[in-house]
Design an enzyme around this catalytic site. Structure first.
Site, PDB file in Angstrom:
ATOM      1  N   ASP A   1      44.410 112.270  40.192  1.00  0.00           N
ATOM      2  CA  ASP A   1      43.332 112.841  40.838  1.00  0.00           C
ATOM      3  C   ASP A   1      43.723 113.956  41.649  1.00  0.00           C
ATOM      4  O   ASP A   1      42.901 115.083  41.601  1.00  0.00           O
ATOM      5  CB  ASP A   1      42.697 111.878  41.807  1.00  0.00           C
ATOM      6  CG  ASP A   1      41.959 110.633  40.968  1.00  0.00           C
ATOM      7  OD1 ASP A   1      41.450 110.955  39.873  1.00  0.00           O
ATOM      8  OD2 ASP A   1      41.869 109.555  41.597  1.00  0.00           O
TER       9      ASP A   1
ATOM     10  N   PHE B   1      32.879 109.043  31.282  1.00  0.00           N
ATOM     11  CA  PHE B   1      32.978 110.132  30.399  1.00  0.00           C
ATOM     12  C   PHE B   1      34.291 110.251  29.842  1.00  0.00           C
ATOM     13  O   PHE B   1      34.568 111.140  28.856  1.00  0.00           O
ATOM     14  CB  PHE B   1      32.806 111.506  31.184  1.00  0.00           C
ATOM     15  CG  PHE B   1      31.439 111.560  31.976  1.00  0.00           C
ATOM     16  CD1 PHE B   1      30.491 110.680  31.508  1.00  0.00           C
ATOM     17  CD2 PHE B   1      31.197 112.512  33.004  1.00  0.00           C
ATOM     18  CE1 PHE B   1      29.182 110.992  32.406  1.00  0.00           C
ATOM     19  CE2 PHE B   1      29.946 112.641  33.629  1.00  0.00           C
ATOM     20  CZ  PHE B   1      28.900 111.787  33.224  1.00  0.00           C
TER      21      PHE B   1
ATOM     22  N   TYR C   1      30.742 115.624  39.787  1.00  0.00           N
ATOM     23  CA  TYR C   1      30.596 116.256  38.707  1.00  0.00           C
ATOM     24  C   TYR C   1      29.320 116.029  37.881  1.00  0.00           C
ATOM     25  O   TYR C   1      28.938 116.612  36.811  1.00  0.00           O
ATOM     26  CB  TYR C   1      31.613 116.080  37.566  1.00  0.00           C
ATOM     27  CG  TYR C   1      31.872 114.649  37.399  1.00  0.00           C
ATOM     28  CD1 TYR C   1      31.249 113.921  36.692  1.00  0.00           C
ATOM     29  CD2 TYR C   1      33.097 114.083  38.398  1.00  0.00           C
ATOM     30  CE1 TYR C   1      31.630 112.431  36.308  1.00  0.00           C
ATOM     31  CE2 TYR C   1      33.308 112.714  37.846  1.00  0.00           C
ATOM     32  CZ  TYR C   1      32.846 111.943  36.775  1.00  0.00           C
ATOM     33  OH  TYR C   1      33.033 110.835  36.808  1.00  0.00           O
TER      34      TYR C   1
ATOM     35  N   LYS D   1      41.813 100.715  42.052  1.00  0.00           N
ATOM     36  CA  LYS D   1      42.888 101.711  42.271  1.00  0.00           C
ATOM     37  C   LYS D   1      43.987 101.268  43.139  1.00  0.00           C
ATOM     38  O   LYS D   1      45.207 101.740  43.176  1.00  0.00           O
ATOM     39  CB  LYS D   1      42.275 103.222  42.728  1.00  0.00           C
ATOM     40  CG  LYS D   1      41.619 103.959  41.679  1.00  0.00           C
ATOM     41  CD  LYS D   1      41.041 105.078  42.050  1.00  0.00           C
ATOM     42  CE  LYS D   1      40.439 105.869  41.085  1.00  0.00           C
ATOM     43  NZ  LYS D   1      40.133 107.287  41.421  1.00  0.00           N
TER      44      LYS D   1
ATOM     45  N   THR E   1      39.875 102.766  37.477  1.00  0.00           N
ATOM     46  CA  THR E   1      38.849 103.375  38.542  1.00  0.00           C
ATOM     47  C   THR E   1      38.360 102.444  39.368  1.00  0.00           C
ATOM     48  O   THR E   1      38.847 101.251  39.348  1.00  0.00           O
ATOM     49  CB  THR E   1      37.774 104.016  37.601  1.00  0.00           C
ATOM     50  OG1 THR E   1      36.952 104.881  38.543  1.00  0.00           O
ATOM     51  CG2 THR E   1      37.006 103.137  36.880  1.00  0.00           C
TER      52      THR E   1
ATOM     53  N   ASN F   1      45.721 105.822  39.478  1.00  0.00           N
ATOM     54  CA  ASN F   1      44.632 106.113  38.628  1.00  0.00           C
ATOM     55  C   ASN F   1      44.886 106.124  37.251  1.00  0.00           C
ATOM     56  O   ASN F   1      44.171 106.081  36.257  1.00  0.00           O
ATOM     57  CB  ASN F   1      43.878 107.146  38.860  1.00  0.00           C
ATOM     58  CG  ASN F   1      44.319 108.593  38.467  1.00  0.00           C
ATOM     59  OD1 ASN F   1      45.623 108.671  38.388  1.00  0.00           O
ATOM     60  ND2 ASN F   1      43.452 109.434  38.046  1.00  0.00           N
TER      61      ASN F   1
END
Length: 282
Positions: free
Chosen positions: A105, A21, A226, A71, A67, A92
């Site tokens: 994060d 996203f 999410y 990481k 990601t 990240n």
């Protein structure tokens, strides 16, 4: 978007990345501020990580988000780590100005939670002991949580993370227990943070880690998942009249922190949130 010879490139590396996203969120931000930047997702096989970082430097790419599964592995190819990224043991965000790694994060989760309540002096339960739990736990400690209890099916893994957070000297009260004990612990908690993948699409009907019967109205419930927006856990929180915090907010705020690292400018949060919601069809 108007790509020119002068356009600065930032992006995401991971494997896979096609469902990310982040591109619509960041590109909407750049466009709204009239910035000559573009954000692109790069699928990088783990075997190619070293050459990807070296290639990005040669191509004058300005920054990366990082990601799964890169990481931790990516840290060996960086010149410097931010203090908290070093504590967490994962990166990240990369700023190529000095090849420095960050972890946004945890701060993303804190900012999401602090839309609803302050973390300082709160008793927090964190479910899960993986990478997201690690990042969030260190930031909870840094932002003054009174106590943190880490719950996991594998209690040894939870205890290992608890020991690491305690050793940071950021907080004096960190405990570990089995996730099966959550119903007995929620009554004394101010905040519940769920970092487990339970309820993530397509497994939206998973059993939640806790139900409304064991929540109280003053409890703040944050779910790092999410997609879907309203997870099975958050549905239980709403049923209990507890205060829900949506995982999309963590994605939003961690992205905003990365944006500032790369550009030195504050991110347009409202624009980024609108782009995320549009992308998700909300």
């Amino acid at each position: 978007m108007n790509i020119k010879g002068s356009t600065n490139i930032v992006g995401l590396i991971g494997h896979p990345v096609e469902h990310s996203f982040s591109p619509p969120m960041h590109n909407a931000a750049f466009q709204s501020l009239g910035m000559d930047y573009a954000y692109v997702a790069f699928d990088v096989n783990p075997n190619d990580l070293s050459s990807a970082i070296e290639g990005a430097r040669s191509l004058n790419i300005k920054g990366f988000n990082v990601t799964i599964p890169h990481k931790i592995e990516v840290m060996q190819y960086l010149n410097e780590l931010d203090e908290v990224a070093e504590l967490i043991g994962a990166v990240n965000t990369i700023d190529f100005k000095n090849l420095k790694g960050y972890n946004t994060d945890g701060i993303g989760a804190i900012k999401a939670i602090e839309e609803v309540t302050k973390v300082k002096d709160r008793d927090v339960i964190v479910a899960g002991a993986g990478g997201a739990s690690r990042a969030i736990s260190f930031y909870l400690a840094r932002f003054g949580a009174s106590s943190i209890t880490i719950l996991n099916r594998n209690v040894e893994r939870a205890q290992s993370l608890a020991d690491d957070v305690l050793a940071s000297d950021l907080i004096g009260d960190v405990n570990a227990d089995s996730i099966s004990e959550i119903d007995n612990l929620l009554g004394d908690a101010d905040i519940l943070v769920d970092t487990t993948p339970l309820g993530m699409d397509p497994h939206i009907d998973d059993e939640p880690i806790a139900t409304a019967d064991n929540m109280h109205e003053d409890l703040v419930v944050f779910d790092a998942v999410y997609n879907p927006n309203e997870t099975v856990l958050l549905k239980e929180a709403i049923k209990a009249k507890a205060k829900p915090v949506y995982g999309i907010k963590m994605l939003l705020y961690q992205g905003a922190e990365s944006f500032k690292i790369w550009t030195g400018r504050d991110a347009p949060i409202d624009v980024m949130e609108k782009a995320l919601n549009e992308y998700l069809g909300r």
